[in-house]
Design a protein around this motif. Structure first.
Motif, PDB file in Angstrom:
ATOM      1  N   GLY A 102       0.847  -1.097  -0.127  1.00 26.51           N
ATOM      2  CA  GLY A 102      -0.107  -0.014   0.029  1.00 26.51           C
ATOM      3  C   GLY A 102       0.865   1.190  -0.055  1.00 26.51           C
ATOM      4  N   ILE A 103       2.042   1.137  -0.010  1.00 29.23           N
ATOM      5  CA  ILE A 103       3.186   2.549   0.003  1.00 29.23           C
ATOM      6  C   ILE A 103       2.883   3.229  -1.196  1.00 29.23           C
ATOM      7  N   LEU A 104       2.984   2.495  -2.435  1.00 25.80           N
ATOM      8  CA  LEU A 104       2.899   3.309  -3.749  1.00 25.80           C
ATOM      9  C   LEU A 104       1.450   4.040  -3.723  1.00 25.80           C
ATOM     10  N   ARG A 105       0.115   3.236  -3.254  1.00 23.01           N
ATOM     11  CA  ARG A 105      -1.153   3.567  -3.341  1.00 23.01           C
ATOM     12  C   ARG A 105      -1.422   4.828  -2.385  1.00 23.01           C
ATOM     13  N   GLU A 106      -0.683   4.891  -0.997  1.00 20.89           N
ATOM     14  CA  GLU A 106      -1.150   5.705  -0.364  1.00 20.89           C
ATOM     15  C   GLU A 106      -0.200   7.219  -0.896  1.00 20.89           C
ATOM     16  N   GLY A 107       1.070   6.882  -1.280  1.00 21.50           N
ATOM     17  CA  GLY A 107       1.826   7.957  -1.811  1.00 21.50           C
ATOM     18  C   GLY A 107       1.480   8.745  -3.083  1.00 21.50           C
ATOM     19  N   ILE A 108       0.799   8.020  -3.829  1.00 22.62           N
ATOM     20  CA  ILE A 108       0.403   8.380  -5.040  1.00 22.62           C
ATOM     21  C   ILE A 108      -1.009   9.255  -4.818  1.00 22.62           C
ATOM     22  N   THR A 109      -1.906   8.799  -3.972  1.00 21.44           N
ATOM     23  CA  THR A 109      -3.152   9.471  -3.490  1.00 21.44           C
ATOM     24  C   THR A 109      -2.749  10.845  -2.962  1.00 21.44           C
ATOM     25  N   LYS A 110      -1.790  10.928  -1.871  1.00 19.27           N
ATOM     26  CA  LYS A 110      -1.441  12.229  -1.373  1.00 19.27           C
ATOM     27  C   LYS A 110      -1.098  13.011  -2.519  1.00 19.27           C
ATOM     28  N   PHE A 111       0.052  12.642  -3.561  1.00 14.85           N
ATOM     29  CA  PHE A 111       0.691  13.435  -4.564  1.00 14.85           C
ATOM     30  C   PHE A 111      -0.539  13.898  -5.198  1.00 14.85           C
ATOM     31  N   LEU A 112      -1.734  13.090  -5.802  1.00 20.75           N
ATOM     32  CA  LEU A 112      -2.501  13.700  -6.791  1.00 20.75           C
ATOM     33  C   LEU A 112      -3.451  14.661  -5.964  1.00 20.75           C
ATOM     34  N   LYS A 113      -3.704  14.570  -4.696  1.00 21.26           N
ATOM     35  CA  LYS A 113      -4.452  15.736  -4.187  1.00 21.26           C
ATOM     36  C   LYS A 113      -3.997  17.008  -4.381  1.00 21.26           C
ATOM     37  N   LYS A 114      -2.960  16.922  -4.494  1.00 22.31           N
ATOM     38  CA  LYS A 114      -2.008  18.446  -4.489  1.00 22.31           C
ATOM     39  C   LYS A 114      -1.535  18.671  -6.144  1.00 22.31           C
ATOM     40  N   HIS A 115      -1.814  17.807  -7.165  1.00 22.02           N
ATOM     41  CA  HIS A 115      -1.611  18.172  -8.392  1.00 22.02           C
ATOM     42  C   HIS A 115      -2.386  19.250  -9.159  1.00 22.02           C
ATOM     43  N   LYS A 116      -1.814  20.158  -9.668  1.00 20.23           N
ATOM     44  CA  LYS A 116      -2.647  21.310 -10.543  1.00 20.23           C
ATOM     45  C   LYS A 116      -3.623  20.820 -11.328  1.00 20.23           C
TER      46      LYS A 116
END
Length: 792
Positions: free
Chosen positions: A755-769
């Protein structure tokens, strides 16, 4: 005794720190096997390994070890015809992918100045096959899920299962919602028992509902019945699931056979990756301690320059300079307690062990260590309660073992040699032990409080004094090691500073033999002279540095003033040139307008206009050498470098009109140019090449091609096998391309795993323009192994 010495010098702690920097469990185990070597070429080779890893990390960043796992058992199972689990196959694909990425990391885009021959040779032997990686990733979505597209048969079976499920749901929902059935049901719901659809029927109406009972409630008042109308349909699904299971087993067996066919290559890869992980761990440790590659010899010579003990906080550790083995083979270090004697001794021994193990040292360039057949250390206060041994007996037990085992190529370290017994006997014993080792030219360093050992060092060739500095004013050690200067215990000075009565101190001095008092006084005078000389030297160096700084500042200011003056002149010329060019254009425009209006002009007016034109041309020639003139043309997208030729599009400067050359461009000063409908001869100096309409059109076509390219981007990106940092970089670039291609929605396949990739990608997407929202995939979209992204 050798292994005990490693423990005393805390060599195992260093190995543990290096192991922590390895990325894989196999690499960590390999690091823990690191040991010292006694072969000079082998030691240099290991140091070169560390240096190359250190250098390539500095040049390219951290190596990509993400995804590597122990796949030995999996590939062996595949080789004997067994079925490898989905998790195992994903592990094999991830390891293959990591091996390929690591191979490219080492072999590609290298700085020509750097030589990574050791790493290159290892990576040349890495086996890669991207087609196998891709096949496994296409088939397996996560550790427990296989793709519908794994085969046409699997896709057919699953499609039929979905159709049957849908039909069953419709049928059973019709039954539940019918008015005639409502009174028989406990609740109007559909549930599952043993993978079969059932409805909750009141026990008293059992005979009214035809079907198979699969369960009942804990009170027995409710029976869970599968209606006969859906039994046959559910049986069909069960048969289809059996087919699905068989097809999955067939696919897994096929993939297992592919992996098994490259068993030798995969096992060889694992060995290389393990070795590389160990080497890069050494390189990372070198970076973490700001280490350097030491010179290595087998002559017994050690020189440590500004060495910092690696287990002491780098913010508080005091660097030391220490050397031994050239002009002297025995070093006796004296000074007060807690002054740094033991740390200096441990640094000497630990640096030797680290250098012999291929590790870099936290010191300055010029540091050199020697290979020894053995390193022996008796350090610390070790009393053996079990053996009823005192401190002296415990140390002497160690010393006896050392004296029995030591050979002529050993390094021996003694802490507080001869302590714990009568001072006179202890000093005599210590001198005897040191003299025995000295006669055999064995490299030896010892700490002591005995004045007799200081005298022994002063009067014996090949033996030297060393001391740790102590500040009497602050009653604190400086931890600075001084070679060639015997230390002073400072007991009387410390006692006086702490307030002990002068009469008591005087009485104590009288009890000491006169020659010892004189010796201590001589040491005090030597120490004071040394400090005075060092202070003067520091003052001279400070004044010299200030003088050089002032000289450098003066030169810099002078250069800056000159550059500023030149810049002002150039800017003035540039502005003047622009004004003249602008005036020239405006004048030509006015003249052209006057001609169009056919305004009658007398000779005086015509002459005046010609004078103005000539004056403008003269001003232009004066500024011809202006360094900014070319910049003006560049700002207007003119081409002043390419020679003119027939057919070129040009700007006629004196008319401020576009045209193109009709005649061949030879050595004559003028060429025939067509401007609109007019053909005229124009001086070549009045022409500037510009882009033609066709070139402008080509530029527009290129822009359309770029736009067309972005529109064909794949709506799915796969980052399985990447570590989080690599995955985010890949996704960030992909999101830009997808956004430019006007895609509304895309899929990111990251797998389930930990779940490391899934959680990291989810956080990243929340801030993407570009991202409007994101969600995990539904069951038919890949579930938790896929994230669906919608653009703004």
């Amino acid at each position: 005794m050798r292994e005990k010495s490693k423990e005393v010098l805390e060599f195992n702690k260093i190995i543990d720190r290096v192991a922590e920097l390895a990325e894989t469990n196999l690499g960590k185990d390999e690091v823990r096997k690191l040991d010292i070597t006694f072969d000079l070429e082998d030691a240099k080779y290991k140091q070169n390994q560390t240096y190359q890893a250190f250098s390539i990390i500095v040049e390219k960043g951290e190596p990509p070890f993400g995804g590597i796992s122990d796949i030995g058992e999996y590939v062996k199972r595949g080789a004997i015809g067994g079925i490898i689990s989905m998790k195992g196959l994903i592990g094999c694909a991830d390891t293959l992918r990591a091996a390929r990425l690591l191979k490219n990391y080492v072999l590609l885009n290298n700085d020509e100045k750097n030589n990574y021959d050791i790493l290159d040779n290892l990576c040349q032997n890495i086996y890669t096959d991207k087609s196998i990686e891709d096949r496994i990733y296409e088939v397996i979505i996560s550790d427990d899920e296989i793709s519908d597209d794994a085969s046409s048969e699997l896709k057919r079976v699953r499609r039929e299962i979905k159709i049957k499920n849908s039909a069953i749901k419709n049928k059973i929902n019709t039954i539940v919602s019918s008015q005639s059935m409502q009174k028989y049901l406990q609740e109007g719901i559909v549930t599952m028992r043993n993978d079969r659809y059932v409805i909750p029927v009141r026990k008293e109406y059992r005979s009214m509902v035809k079907g198979i009972i699969h369960d009942q409630s804990s009170t027995g008042s409710t029976l869970f019945i599968e209606p006969l109308a859906v039994v046959e349909m559910t049986n069909d699904i069960s048969n289809l699931k059996i087919e699905e299971k068989k097809e999955i087993e067939r696919i897994l067996l096929e993939l297992s056979g592919i992996v098994g066919s490259i068993e030798d290559e995969m096992i060889n890869n694992q060995g290389i990756l393990t070795e590389l992980d160990c080497i890069f761990a050494k390189g990372k440790y070198a970076i973490s301690i700001n280490g350097i590659e030491p010179k290595i010899n087998n002559r017994g010579f050690i020189r440590i320059k500004k060495g910092r003990h690696p287990l002491i906080d780098p913010n508080v550790v005091v660097p030391i300079d220490i050397w031994i083995g050239k002009d002297f083979t025995t070093l006796i270090i004296t000074g007060p307690n807690t002054g740094g004697k033991t740390v200096s001794l441990k640094t000497l021994g630990l640096f030797s062990l680290m250098g012999m193990a291929g590790l870099h040292l936290p010191a300055e360039y010029g540091t050199e260590i020697s290979l020894f057949s053995s390193i022996y250390a008796d350090i610390g206060d070790e009393q053996s309660i079990e053996q009823s041994l005192s401190t002296f007996s415990s140390h002497m037990t160690n010393i006896v073992k050392i004296m029995n085992e030591v050979d002529d190529n050993s390094l021996v370290l003694f802490d507080e040699l001869g302590a714990g017994t009568d001072p006179t006997e202890g000093a005599a014993l210590a001198i005897s032990i040191l003299d025995t080792l000295h006669d055999r030219k064995i490299i030896t360093a010892a700490t002591t409080h005995y004045s007799e050992l200081k005298l022994y060092a002063l009067t014996t060739d090949g033996v030297n004094n060393g001391s740790v500095e102590f500040n009497i004013e602050t009653l604190s050690p400086t931890y600075k090691l001084l070679i060639g200067v015997p230390g002073k215990s400072n007991a009387f000075e410390i006692s006086k500073k702490l307030g002990l009565n002068d009469s008591i101190i005087l009485k104590a001095k009288k009890t000491i033999e006169k020659d010892k008092v004189e010796f201590e006084d001589a040491l005090k005078e030597i120490e004071e002279n040394r400090k005075y000389i060092e202070n003067k030297k520091a003052e001279i160096n400070r004044l010299d540095a200030e003088s050089q700084k002032k000289h450098s500042d003066y030169i810099a200011k002078e250069r800056k003033a000159l550059e500023k003056s030149e810049k002002l002149i150039n800017e003035a010329n540039y502005e003047a040139r622009k004004i003249v060019e602008q005036t020239k254009k405006e004048t030509l425009a006015i003249i052209k307008e006057l001609k169009k209006l056919n305004i009658e002009m007398d000779r005086d007016k015509n002459r005046r206009v010609n004078e103005i034109r000539q004056n403008i041309n003269d001003k232009s020639k004066e500024l011809e050498e202006n360094p900014y003139s070319e910049q003006i043309y560049n700002e207007e997208a003119y081409d002043v470098t390419t020679p003119l030729k027939k057919g070129d599009a040009v700007l006629v400067r004196n008319l401020n009109q576009k045209g193109h050359i009709l005649s061949d461009v030879d050595d004559s000063k003028a060429v025939m140019v067509q401007v609109g409908l007019i053909k005229t001869k124009v001086k070549k100096t009045d022409l500037i090449k510009i882009k033609s309409d066709e070139e402008e059109q080509e530029k527009a076509n290129t822009s359309r091609m770029i736009k067309l390219k972005t529109s064909s981007i794949n709506p799915v990106v796969d980052v399985r096998g990447f570590n989080l940092e690599e995955a985010l970089m890949e996704i960030d670039k992909y999101l830009d391309d997808a956004f430019m291609a006007n895609l509304n929605e895309i899929q990111i396949i990251h797998g389930k795993g930990m779940g490391i990739l899934r959680e990291g990608i989810t956080k990243f997407l929340k801030k993407h323009k570009h991202v409007k929202n994101s969600r995990l995939g539904n069951f038919n979209e890949g579930g938790d192994g896929v994230t669906i992204v919608t653009f703004r």
